[in-house]
Design a protein around this motif. Structure first.
Motif: not given
Length: 317
Positions: A182-203, A111-116
Motif C-alpha cells: 500500500m505504501h509503495v502504491h501510494l508513491v507510484v500512483v502519486g509519481a505517475m500523476f506528478f512526474w509529467p506535470l513537473m516537466g523536469v524529466d523527459p517522460v 523535482l530531483g529529475a532522476p531520469v535525466t
C-alpha cells in the motif's frame, strides 16, 4: 487467522504508549524492506551525481536535495519513524502518512529529475547498452499509456476511494505485505500523476502549462469531498481492527474510533489542499522561468535576424 502464502500478519493488539508529537521522533520502527529500498534508491542517485562531478559536469544542488533529502528522506521518515509505529493504531496518524507518501514524496522525487540524471550517467549509447534500455522503456507503449494524463488523474483521484471504501484498507491492517505494498502504491500512483506535470524529466505524458494547473485544480474537490465523507460517515473504517485495539492495553488512552476517524478526514481535507497549494507555487515558478527562457530565446532570434538584415543591406550598398 490464516493468511495466504507470503502474507505476514500484523500484531493485532500492540501495547504502545500514549501517542504524542514527541513519539513521532522517538518511536522508530524500521521496516526492513522499505529501509533497503530507501537506501538503495538514494544511494544510486548519489552515485549518479558523483559520476557527473567526476567528469567535471554540473548537477544542480537543489535537485539532489529535493530527491535525496526531501523525497527519499520523507519516504524513510513516513515508513520508519513514529508515524509508521502508530499508523495501524490511529487512522489519523495513517492519514498523515498517506499524504506524505502520495503527495510530498512524489513531488520531491519528480523535482530531483532522476531520469535525466540516469540518461546522463548510464553507460552506452542511444542504440545499445543500459542507456538504450532506459530510452526503450520511456518510448514504449506501456509507459505512454501509463502516463496518459486523463488516466493518471483518474488513478490519483480514485485510488483513495478504493483504499478506504473497499476491503483493501482492512487487508493492510492484517497483513504486513499488503501494508508495505500500500505504501509503495501510494508513491507510484502519486509519481505517475506528478512526474509529467513537473516537466523536469523527459517522460511521456507532459501537457502544456495551463493544463498542468487545471489538472492540479481538478484534484482539490475530490480530496475535500473524500475528507468530508470520511468525517461525516457513521461506518468506521477498519472497524474490527480498531475495536480490538480498544479492548486491549491501549484502551486507556485511545480516542474513540469515531473521533479519530473525524480527525483523519480533516487531515486528508486540509493537508490535500495545503500540498496542492505548494504544487501550484512550484508550477507557477517553473512556468515563469520557462516563459523568461522562451522570451530570451525569442530576443536572441530577433537580434540575429536584425543583424543579418543589416549585413545584407550593407552588402547591397
Amino acid at each position: 487467522m490464516l493468511f495466504p502464502l507470503g502474507l505476514t500478519a500484523l500484531t493485532a493488539a500492540p501495547d504502545l504508549p500514549r501517542f504524542t508529537l514527541g513519539r513521532v521522533f522517538t518511536s522508530w520502527s524500521l521496516d526492513p524492506f522499505l529501509t533497503v529500498v530507501s537506501v538503495w534508491v538514494a544511494g544510486l542517485y548519489l552515485c549518479g551525481v558523483l559520476v557527473l562531478r567526476s567528469r567535471g559536469d554540473r548537477w544542480p544542488l537543489g535537485r539532489t536535495l529535493a530527491f535525496v533529502v526531501v523525497g527519499m528522506g520523507a519516504f524513510f521518515f513516513a515508513t520508519s519513524s513514529g508515524i509508521s509505529a502508530y499508523d495501524t493504531t490511529l487512522l489519523s496518524v495513517h492519514m498523515v502518512q498517506h499524504m506524505i507518501l502520495s503527495m510530498l514524496v512524489p513531488l520531491a522525487l519528480a523535482l530531483g529529475a532522476p531520469v535525466t540524471l540516469a540518461l546522463r550517467t548510464l553507460p552506452g549509447t542511444s542504440n545499445r547498452g543500459p542507456k538504450s534500455w532506459l530510452l526503450a522503456v520511456l518510448h514504449s507503449k506501456v509507459v505512454a499509456v501509463l502516463s496518459f494524463p486523463p488516466l493518471t488523474l483518474a488513478l490519483y483521484v480514485l485510488s483513495p476511494w478504493a483504499l478506504y471504501f473497499s476491503g483493501w484498507y482492512d487487508a493492510s491492517l492484517e497483513s504486513a505485505y499488503v501494508h508495505e505494498m500500500m505504501h509503495v502504491h501510494l508513491v507510484v500512483v502519486g509519481a505517475m500523476f506528478f512526474w509529467p506535470l513537473m516537466g523536469v524529466d523527459p517522460v511521456p505524458g507532459r501537457v502544456a502549462w495551463p493544463f498542468r494547473l487545471v489538472m492540479v485544480f481538478l484534484t482539490l474537490p475530490f480530496h475535500a469531498f473524500l475528507g468530508v465523507t470520511i468525517m461525516a460517515q457513521d461506518e468506521i473504517i477498519g472497524a474490527s481492527h480498531y475495536a480490538e485495539l480498544r479492548e486491549g492495553p491501549m484502551a486507556a488512552w485511545l480516542p474513540t474510533a469515531a473521533a479519530d476517524q473525524e480527525l483523519a478526514g480533516g487531515i486528508l481535507w486540509g493537508a490535500g489542499d495545503l500540498v496542492a497549494l505548494l504544487f501550484f507555487i512550484v508550477l507557477f515558478v517553473q512556468w515563469v522561468r520557462d516563459s523568461m527562457k522562451e522570451a530570451d530565446r525569442e530576443d536572441r532570434r530577433l537580434d540575429l535576424l536584425e543583424r543579418r538584415a543589416a549585413a545584407e543591406a550593407q552588402q547591397r550598398e
